[in-house]
Design a protein around this motif. Structure first.
Motif, short mmCIF file in Angstrom:
data_model
loop_
_atom_site.label_atom_id
_atom_site.label_comp_id
_atom_site.label_asym_id
_atom_site.label_seq_id
_atom_site.Cartn_x
_atom_site.Cartn_y
_atom_site.Cartn_z
N PHE A 29 -14.61 -5.38 2.45
CA PHE A 29 -15.94 -5.26 3.05
C PHE A 29 -16.06 -3.90 3.72
CE2 PHE A 29 -13.06 -7.75 5.73
CZ PHE A 29 -13.08 -7.06 6.93
N THR A 30 -17.27 -3.52 4.07
CA THR A 30 -17.48 -2.21 4.68
C THR A 30 -17.04 -2.23 6.14
OG1 THR A 30 -19.76 -2.76 5.23
CG2 THR A 30 -19.41 -1.65 3.15
N ASP A 31 -16.46 -1.12 6.56
CA ASP A 31 -16.03 -0.98 7.96
C ASP A 31 -17.27 -0.83 8.83
OD1 ASP A 31 -13.14 0.02 9.41
OD2 ASP A 31 -15.02 0.39 10.49
N GLY A 92 -2.79 3.52 15.84
CA GLY A 92 -4.23 3.30 15.84
C GLY A 92 -4.67 1.93 15.36
N HIS A 99 -4.55 -4.86 6.87
CA HIS A 99 -5.68 -4.36 6.07
C HIS A 99 -5.42 -2.92 5.67
CE1 HIS A 99 -6.44 -3.49 10.31
NE2 HIS A 99 -7.05 -2.38 9.91
N HIS A 101 -7.39 0.66 4.63
CA HIS A 101 -8.66 1.39 4.68
C HIS A 101 -8.78 2.23 3.42
CE1 HIS A 101 -9.26 1.17 9.22
NE2 HIS A 101 -7.98 0.86 9.14
P1 AMP Z 1 -7.38 -0.50 12.44
O1 AMP Z 1 -7.72 0.46 13.54
O2 AMP Z 1 -6.53 0.07 11.35
O3 AMP Z 1 -6.82 -1.80 13.01
O4 AMP Z 1 -8.75 -0.82 11.74
C1 AMP Z 1 -9.63 -1.82 12.18
C2 AMP Z 1 -10.97 -1.48 11.59
O5 AMP Z 1 -11.75 -2.63 11.61
C3 AMP Z 1 -11.73 -0.39 12.38
O6 AMP Z 1 -11.99 0.71 11.52
C4 AMP Z 1 -13.00 -1.12 12.82
O7 AMP Z 1 -14.14 -0.29 12.77
C5 AMP Z 1 -13.08 -2.26 11.82
N1 AMP Z 1 -13.79 -3.44 12.26
C6 AMP Z 1 -13.63 -4.11 13.44
N2 AMP Z 1 -14.44 -5.18 13.48
C7 AMP Z 1 -15.12 -5.20 12.30
C8 AMP Z 1 -16.10 -6.06 11.75
N3 AMP Z 1 -16.57 -7.14 12.40
N4 AMP Z 1 -16.59 -5.78 10.51
C9 AMP Z 1 -16.14 -4.70 9.84
N5 AMP Z 1 -15.19 -3.85 10.31
C10 AMP Z 1 -14.69 -4.09 11.53
#
Ligand code: AMP
Ligand code: ZN
Length: 113
Positions: A29-31, A92, A99, A101
């Motif tokens: 899904f989109t971030d 980070g 997941h 990216h």
């Molecule tokens: P990380 O920092 O590698 O743990 O990445 C977590 C990612 O999840 C970040 O880039 C957030 O912007 C994204 N994120 C958090 N909550 C949501 C959400 N409800 N829907 C989509 N992306 C999300």
């Protein structure tokens, strides 16, 4: 499934997401806070907090995760992209459900390696 895990809740559709791919084992899904014009997250449906929590039993899942990335980029016509997995807060990681990216759509200039 882990209680109060935002990505488990997205998998269960308790929280909405803009899904671009789904299989038995993965969703993408989109971030919500994109760092590039194209910023997708590829997420195993099974809750593994971080990459370094994976065990040899997860070998198949980890291999299929990379194949799922290939499916996602093909299905969404993404050409060149960068794949990132943050493992731990110091790297980070903010959501503790494994997941990957996918970042694309701009020159990803800085080479970290
Ligand atoms: P990380 O920092 O590698 O743990 O990445 C977590 C990612 O999840 C970040 O880039 C957030 O912007 C994204 N994120 C958090 N909550 C949501 C959400 N409800 N829907 C989509 N992306 C999300
Ligand atoms: Zn989870």
């Amino acid at each position: 499934m882990a209680e109060n895990c935002i990505f488990c809740r997205i998998v269960k559709e308790e929280i909405p997401s803009t899904k671009v791919y789904e299989s038995d084992e993965f969703i993408a899904f989109t971030d919500i806070n994109p760092a590039a014009p194209v910023h997708l997250l590829v997420v195993p449906k099974r809750h593994i907090p971080r990459l370094s929590d994976a065990t040899p039993d997860d070998e198949g899942l980890l291999g299929r995760l990379l194949l799922a990335v290939g499916e996602v980029v093909r299905k969404n016509n993404i050409d060149d992209y960068r794949l990132i997995i943050n493992d731990g807060p110091g790297a980070g990681q903010t959501v503790f459900h494994l997941h990957a990216h996918i970042l694309s759509g701009r020159q990803l200039g800085e080479k970290l390696l």
